[in-house]
Design a protein around this motif. Structure first.
Motif, short mmCIF file in Angstrom:
data_model
loop_
_atom_site.label_atom_id
_atom_site.label_comp_id
_atom_site.label_asym_id
_atom_site.label_seq_id
_atom_site.Cartn_x
_atom_site.Cartn_y
_atom_site.Cartn_z
N VAL A 54 -9.73 -5.67 -10.78
CA VAL A 54 -10.25 -4.46 -10.13
C VAL A 54 -10.60 -4.75 -8.67
O VAL A 54 -10.25 -3.97 -7.76
CB VAL A 54 -11.48 -3.93 -10.89
CG1 VAL A 54 -12.12 -2.78 -10.12
CG2 VAL A 54 -11.08 -3.46 -12.29
N ALA A 55 -11.28 -5.86 -8.42
CA ALA A 55 -11.66 -6.20 -7.04
C ALA A 55 -10.43 -6.44 -6.17
O ALA A 55 -10.39 -6.03 -5.01
CB ALA A 55 -12.56 -7.44 -7.04
N GLY A 56 -9.41 -7.10 -6.73
CA GLY A 56 -8.20 -7.36 -5.96
C GLY A 56 -7.46 -6.08 -5.60
O GLY A 56 -7.01 -5.91 -4.46
N MET A 57 -7.33 -5.16 -6.56
CA MET A 57 -6.68 -3.89 -6.27
C MET A 57 -7.48 -3.09 -5.24
O MET A 57 -6.91 -2.43 -4.36
CB MET A 57 -6.51 -3.07 -7.55
CG MET A 57 -5.48 -3.64 -8.53
SD MET A 57 -3.80 -3.74 -7.85
CE MET A 57 -3.46 -2.02 -7.47
N ALA A 58 -8.82 -3.14 -5.35
CA ALA A 58 -9.65 -2.43 -4.37
C ALA A 58 -9.50 -3.03 -2.98
O ALA A 58 -9.44 -2.30 -1.97
CB ALA A 58 -11.11 -2.47 -4.82
N LEU A 59 -9.43 -4.36 -2.89
CA LEU A 59 -9.25 -5.02 -1.58
C LEU A 59 -7.88 -4.71 -0.99
O LEU A 59 -7.71 -4.70 0.23
CB LEU A 59 -9.43 -6.54 -1.75
CG LEU A 59 -9.29 -7.39 -0.48
CD1 LEU A 59 -10.31 -6.97 0.58
CD2 LEU A 59 -9.44 -8.87 -0.82
N LEU A 60 -6.91 -4.44 -1.84
CA LEU A 60 -5.56 -4.11 -1.36
C LEU A 60 -5.56 -2.82 -0.54
O LEU A 60 -4.73 -2.65 0.35
CB LEU A 60 -4.61 -3.97 -2.56
CG LEU A 60 -3.13 -3.78 -2.26
CD1 LEU A 60 -2.54 -5.00 -1.58
CD2 LEU A 60 -2.36 -3.49 -3.56
N ILE A 61 -6.49 -1.91 -0.82
CA ILE A 61 -6.52 -0.61 -0.13
C ILE A 61 -6.78 -0.77 1.37
O ILE A 61 -5.93 -0.37 2.19
CB ILE A 61 -7.58 0.32 -0.78
CG1 ILE A 61 -7.19 0.61 -2.24
CG2 ILE A 61 -7.69 1.62 0.00
CD1 ILE A 61 -8.28 1.33 -3.02
N PRO A 62 -7.90 -1.36 1.79
CA PRO A 62 -8.13 -1.46 3.25
C PRO A 62 -7.19 -2.44 3.94
O PRO A 62 -6.82 -2.22 5.10
CB PRO A 62 -9.59 -1.94 3.34
CG PRO A 62 -9.85 -2.63 2.05
CD PRO A 62 -9.06 -1.87 1.02
N THR A 63 -6.79 -3.52 3.24
CA THR A 63 -5.93 -4.51 3.89
C THR A 63 -4.52 -3.97 4.11
O THR A 63 -3.81 -4.44 5.01
CB THR A 63 -5.87 -5.80 3.06
OG1 THR A 63 -5.44 -5.51 1.72
CG2 THR A 63 -7.22 -6.49 3.01
N THR A 64 -4.11 -2.99 3.32
CA THR A 64 -2.82 -2.34 3.55
C THR A 64 -2.94 -1.26 4.61
O THR A 64 -2.12 -1.17 5.53
CB THR A 64 -2.28 -1.72 2.23
OG1 THR A 64 -2.16 -2.74 1.24
CG2 THR A 64 -0.93 -1.05 2.46
N LEU A 65 -3.99 -0.45 4.51
CA LEU A 65 -4.17 0.67 5.44
C LEU A 65 -4.30 0.21 6.88
O LEU A 65 -3.68 0.76 7.79
CB LEU A 65 -5.41 1.46 5.04
CG LEU A 65 -5.80 2.64 5.95
CD1 LEU A 65 -4.69 3.69 5.95
CD2 LEU A 65 -7.12 3.24 5.49
N VAL A 66 -5.07 -0.84 7.12
CA VAL A 66 -5.38 -1.26 8.49
C VAL A 66 -4.13 -1.73 9.23
O VAL A 66 -4.06 -1.62 10.46
CB VAL A 66 -6.47 -2.36 8.47
CG1 VAL A 66 -5.91 -3.67 7.94
CG2 VAL A 66 -7.07 -2.56 9.85
N GLN A 67 -3.12 -2.21 8.50
CA GLN A 67 -1.92 -2.72 9.16
C GLN A 67 -1.17 -1.63 9.93
O GLN A 67 -0.46 -1.92 10.88
CB GLN A 67 -0.99 -3.37 8.13
CG GLN A 67 -1.56 -4.64 7.53
CD GLN A 67 -0.64 -5.23 6.47
OE1 GLN A 67 0.56 -5.34 6.66
NE2 GLN A 67 -1.22 -5.63 5.33
N GLY A 68 -1.35 -0.40 9.52
CA GLY A 68 -0.67 0.70 10.21
C GLY A 68 -1.32 1.11 11.50
O GLY A 68 -0.76 1.94 12.24
N PHE A 69 -2.49 0.53 11.82
CA PHE A 69 -3.24 0.99 12.99
C PHE A 69 -3.66 -0.15 13.91
O PHE A 69 -4.47 0.06 14.82
CB PHE A 69 -4.48 1.77 12.52
CG PHE A 69 -4.15 2.98 11.70
CD1 PHE A 69 -3.88 4.20 12.30
CD2 PHE A 69 -4.06 2.89 10.32
CE1 PHE A 69 -3.55 5.31 11.53
CE2 PHE A 69 -3.73 3.99 9.55
CZ PHE A 69 -3.47 5.21 10.15
N LEU A 70 -3.10 -1.33 13.69
CA LEU A 70 -3.45 -2.49 14.51
C LEU A 70 -2.53 -2.61 15.73
O LEU A 70 -1.36 -2.22 15.68
CB LEU A 70 -3.39 -3.77 13.69
CG LEU A 70 -4.43 -3.92 12.57
CD1 LEU A 70 -4.17 -5.21 11.78
CD2 LEU A 70 -5.84 -3.92 13.13
#
Length: 429
Positions: free
Chosen positions: A308-324
Motif C-alpha cells: 500500500v505504501a509503495g503504490m501510494a508513493l508511486l503517485i507523487p513520484t510519477t506526477l512530479v516528473q511531468g512538471f520538473l
C-alpha cells in the motif's frame, strides 16, 4: 575481517538453490538486456535488409523489442500452469535457457528484418518458460517467515544483471572488431551476440548443477489452477492475486513510460544523453539497493503495509516528473519511483506466494509477472501516444493508474501474515 564479511553476506543467506537460481538469472539477465542496446544499433547498421512491412526503422525497432515483451507475458500463464500440472520447475528453466542460448547465437547469421522478428519472438517464448518456473521455485523453497527475503534476493540479483547488460553492451559493440587466434576476427555485433550466448550458457550450467526441484513440488502437482477475478470466499470483491496483478500492470506502465520520450525529456530539461541515462538507471539503482531489505522487512512486519505504501508513493513520484525542469530533480524523482516499486514488487510476490496452495505457485505467481511484463510493454506505447498532447500528459496518465492501483490494493488485499511476537506465520493456515 570475518565480522565485516558476515555483515555483507548476511542479507543473502538463503537456500543455496535460491542463491544459485538468482545468480543464474543475473547471468542471463546480462545477456538478455545486452540486446536492448544492441538490436537498435544492429538494425540501423546497414547489415540488415529485406522487407520492412512499410515501417520506418524507428517503428520497426519498437516492434522488434515490443514483440519480446508481449509474447513473453502472453505465454507465461500457460507455461506456469503446465509446470504446476507436471510438478516440475527445473526442466522448464533449462528449456528456456537453452532457447535463449540458441537464439542469441542465431543473431550472428540474421540478415533480414523478418529473421530478427522471428528470433526475438522465440526469445520471448523462451523467457516465458524461465520466469514463472523460477518464481514458483523460489516460492516453494521458502517458508512464510522468509518468503519476502527470498523474493528480494532473487530480484536483486536479476536486476543487477539487467542493469549491467546495457552498460556493457555499447562498449562491446563500439570496440570491435576483435582479433581471435588463427587470424580470425569478429565485429562488435558478433561479439555482443556471443557474450549474450555465453551468459545464457553459464546460467544453464548453474541451474543444471546447483538447482533441484523440492520433493513437495512433484508430490503436490496442482489440480485446480484457475485464477479467479472475484473473491468467492473472502471478505473482498476481487481476488487478491488478481488485484495484485492489476496493480502490477498499472505500476509497470507508469514506470516504463519514461524510456520512450527521451528526446522530449532531454529538450525540456536541456540535458544530454548522459543525464538521461543516469535518470533511467536511478530506478534500477533503488531496486537493487532495496529489494532484499524490503523483502526481509515484509517477512517481519507484513506484506500489505509495504504494498500500500509503495503504490501510494508511486503517485507523487510519477506526477512530479511531468512538471520538473531540473535534471537533478528528475534523477531524484526516478530514484524515489524506484523505491516505490521496490516496496511493491517483492512483498506482492510474497503475498501471492502465501496464498498459493501446494502445486499452484506457477499459475498464481505468473499472474503478477505477466501483468508486470505487459506494463513494461504498454508503458512506452502509451507515452509515445500521449506526449503529443503535452509533456505532462504521460505522467498524468501514469498518476491516474497509480491512484486506481492504490485504491485497489487498499480495499481488496488483506494481510496474509499474523505476527506472534517476532515470529510471522501465514494467517490463512
Amino acid at each position: 575481517m570475518r565480522g565485516i564479511v558476515d555483515r555483507i553476506v548476511a542479507p543473502f543467506v538463503v537456500d543455496r538453490r535460491v542463491l544459485a537460481l538468482a545468480g543464474a538469472r543475473m547471468a542471463d539477465g546480462i545477456g538478455n538486456s545486452f540486446l536492448i542496446i544492441v538490436i537498435p544499433l544492429y538494425v540501423t547498421s546497414g547489415v540488415v535488409d529485406g522487407t520492412t512491412f512499410g515501417l520506418d526503422e524507428s517503428m520497426l525497432i519498437g516492434v522488434i523489442l515490443s514483440l519480446f515483451g508481449f509474447l513473453n507475458s502472453s505465454c507465461q500463464p500457460f507455461t506456469g500452469q503446465l509446470s504446476d500440472r507436471l510438478g516440475r520447475r527445473k526442466p522448464f528453466i533449462l528449456v528456456g535457457l537453452a532457447g535463449l542460448a540458441l537464439t542469441n547465437v542465431a543473431y550472428v547469421v540474421a540478415e533480414t528484418y523478418v529473421s530478427l522478428l522471428v528470433i526475438r519472438g522465440l526469445q520471448g517464448v523462451s523467457v516465458a518458460f524461465i520466469v514463472p518456473a523460477s518464481i514458483a521455485l523460489v516460492n516453494e523453497l521458502a517458508t512464510a517467515g522468509d518468503r519476502g527475503g527470498n523474493m528480494g534476493v532473487y530480484n536483486t540479483f536479476r536486476l543487477v544483471g539487467f542493469g549491467a547488460g546495457p552498460a556493457m553492451a555499447g562498449a562491446v559493440v563500439s570496440r570491435g572488431p576483435y582479433a581471435l587466434p588463427g587470424g580470425l576476427a569478429v565485429d562488435g555485433f558478433e561479439a555482443a551476440f556471443y557474450v549474450a550466448t555465453i551468459t545464457a550458457t553459464i546460467s544453464y550450467v548453474m541451474v543444471t548443477v546447483l538447482v533441484s526441484d523440492p520433493a513437495s513440488t512433484v508430490a503436490n502437482a496442482g489440480a485446480d489452477l484457475s485464477v479467479p477475478v472475484f473473491d468467492r470466499s473472502g471478505p473482498t470483491l476481487l481476488d487478491p492475486i488478481f488485484t495484485l496483478g492489476v496493480a502490477s500492470l498499472f505500476m509497470a506502465t507508469a514506470i516504463a513510460m519514461f524510456a520512450t520520450i527521451q528526446p522530449q525529456v532531454n529538450a525540456r530539461l536541456e540535458q544530454g544523453a548522459t543525464w538521461f541515462g543516469l535518470q533511467f538507471a536511478a530506478f534500477i539503482i533503488a531496486q537493487v539497493a532495496l529489494q532484499t531489505p524490503i523483502g526481509r522487512a515484509c517477512d517481519r512486519y507484513g506484506r500489505r503495509p509495504f504494498i500500500v505504501a509503495g503504490m501510494a508513493l508511486l503517485i507523487p513520484t510519477t506526477l512530479v516528473q511531468g512538471f520538473l525542469f531540473s535534471s537533478s530533480l528528475m534523477f531524484v524523482a526516478r530514484l524515489f519511483q524506484g523505491v516505490a516499486a521496490a516496496m511493491v514488487f517483492a512483498p506482492s510476490l510474497a503475498l501471492a506466494g502465501d496464498l498459493a496452495g501446494e502445486g499452484e505457485s506457477g499459475s498464481k505467481l505468473s499472474v503478477l509477472t505477466m501483468a508486470f511484463g505487459y506494463g513494461i510493454a504498454v508503458g512506452p506505447l502509451s507515452s509515445g501516444a500521449l506526449v503529443g498532447f503535452g509533456f505532462e500528459m504521460p505522467f498524468l496518465f501514469g498518476t491516474a493508474l497509480a491512484v486506481i492501483g492504490t485504491g485497489l490494493v487498499y480495499t481488496q488485499v488483506e494481510e496474509t501474515l499474523e505476527t506472534t511476537g517476532s515470529l510471522p506465520v501465514v494467517g490463512s493456515e
